[in-house]
Write a protein that holds these residues in place. Structure first.
Motif, mmCIF file in Angstrom:
data_model
loop_
_atom_site.group_PDB
_atom_site.id
_atom_site.type_symbol
_atom_site.label_atom_id
_atom_site.label_comp_id
_atom_site.label_asym_id
_atom_site.label_seq_id
_atom_site.Cartn_x
_atom_site.Cartn_y
_atom_site.Cartn_z
ATOM 1 N N VAL A 62 0.799 -1.221 0.000
ATOM 2 C CA VAL A 62 0.000 0.000 0.000
ATOM 3 C C VAL A 62 0.838 1.281 0.000
ATOM 4 O O VAL A 62 0.458 2.269 -0.632
ATOM 5 C CB VAL A 62 -1.043 -0.003 1.147
ATOM 6 N N TYR A 63 1.983 1.298 0.657
ATOM 7 C CA TYR A 63 2.810 2.511 0.643
ATOM 8 C C TYR A 63 3.313 2.796 -0.782
ATOM 9 O O TYR A 63 3.284 3.941 -1.239
ATOM 10 C CB TYR A 63 3.999 2.384 1.600
ATOM 11 N N MET A 69 0.401 6.862 -6.880
ATOM 12 C CA MET A 69 -0.751 7.719 -7.146
ATOM 13 C C MET A 69 -0.459 9.166 -6.739
ATOM 14 O O MET A 69 -0.857 10.103 -7.430
ATOM 15 C CB MET A 69 -1.983 7.189 -6.418
ATOM 16 N N ALA A 70 0.253 9.376 -5.652
ATOM 17 C CA ALA A 70 0.591 10.733 -5.210
ATOM 18 C C ALA A 70 1.452 11.439 -6.260
ATOM 19 O O ALA A 70 1.280 12.635 -6.514
ATOM 20 C CB ALA A 70 1.309 10.690 -3.867
ATOM 21 N N TYR A 99 -5.522 7.462 0.089
ATOM 22 C CA TYR A 99 -4.477 8.075 0.904
ATOM 23 C C TYR A 99 -3.703 9.106 0.099
ATOM 24 O O TYR A 99 -3.313 10.149 0.623
ATOM 25 C CB TYR A 99 -3.529 7.010 1.462
ATOM 26 N N ALA A 100 -3.522 8.850 -1.203
ATOM 27 C CA ALA A 100 -2.840 9.818 -2.063
ATOM 28 C C ALA A 100 -3.685 11.075 -2.236
ATOM 29 O O ALA A 100 -3.158 12.190 -2.203
ATOM 30 C CB ALA A 100 -2.536 9.185 -3.423
ATOM 31 N N ASN A 106 -4.044 17.853 1.394
ATOM 32 C CA ASN A 106 -3.340 18.526 2.484
ATOM 33 C C ASN A 106 -2.151 19.334 1.972
ATOM 34 O O ASN A 106 -1.882 20.421 2.482
ATOM 35 C CB ASN A 106 -2.887 17.516 3.535
ATOM 36 N N GLN A 107 -1.437 18.825 0.970
ATOM 37 C CA GLN A 107 -0.296 19.549 0.401
ATOM 38 C C GLN A 107 -0.743 20.850 -0.258
ATOM 39 O O GLN A 107 -0.018 21.833 -0.240
ATOM 40 C CB GLN A 107 0.453 18.690 -0.619
ATOM 41 N N LEU A 108 -1.936 20.839 -0.854
ATOM 42 C CA LEU A 108 -2.464 22.036 -1.495
ATOM 43 C C LEU A 108 -3.053 23.016 -0.481
ATOM 44 O O LEU A 108 -3.398 24.138 -0.832
ATOM 45 C CB LEU A 108 -3.555 21.669 -2.508
#
Length: 189
Positions: A62-63, A69-70, A99-100, A106-108
């Protein structure tokens, strides 16, 4: 703690608790890695049919899948996307794309909510999905999971969390196409 880490922690704990009790019908010798390799690389007709295998899969993959995808999301023109994002994920499994999306939002610095409907044919993902739903409120996240054939679900006009019809503005088929290629004859694709 990130939702992704909480899900992995849950799956790891459940795997450790049950690793000596294989849930699959095959005589695998309780080697989930071997079972996954047969499914992924040797075109086994078998699917993710064991709770231990699903937990092992989440911990192992998953990571990587969420990071893939991120990276994709980072390269899209997000200023053109309507908010809130309404994601329909076909073959959602471990929900790695969820999760991505959370990370990218959050990054935006976006405060807008995220709606996510995951569809999977495999009911064995339910414990993982229930854990995600349990934690969803902390992430301004509306979730629903549907199980069954996507065409049947679309015909019944899948209801959204708000009670109206869910109209996705993002469609994810992250591993659905490769899985179809693995199990279907080439003429059927």
């Amino acid at each position: 703690m990130l939702l992704l880490n909480q899900v992995v922690e849950y799956c790891y704990s459940d795997y450790q608790t049950n690793k000596n009790t294989c849930f699959c019908a095959a005589s695998c010798g309780m080697d989930c890695n071997s079972c996954l390799e047969k499914i992924h690389f040797y075109k086994a007709s078998r699917h993710y049919d064991c709770r231990s295998m699903i937990n092992y899969y989440v911990c192992k993959y998953v990571y990587r899948q969420a990071s893939e995808m991120a990276v994709l999301l980072r390269n899209l023109p997000w200023h053109q996307f309507p908010y809130p994002l309404r994601v329909l994920s076909l073959g959602c499994g471990s929900c790695s794309e969820l999760y991505a999306f959370l990370y990218h939002r959050n990054q935006l610095g976006r405060c807008a909510g995220l709606q996510y409907v995951g569809v999977d044919r495999n009911y064995l993902w339910q414990p993982v999905h229930r854990m995600i739903v349990y934690k969803a409120d902390k992430y301004d996240l509306e979730l629903a999971f549907k199980y069954g054939d996507i065409l049947s679900l679309l015909r019944t006009k899948t209801k959204s969390m708000a009670g109206g019809h869910f109209k996705p503005n993002v469609l994810v088929m992250q591993y659905l196409l490769s899985d179809m290629a693995r199990v279907m004859p080439p003429d059927d694709l």
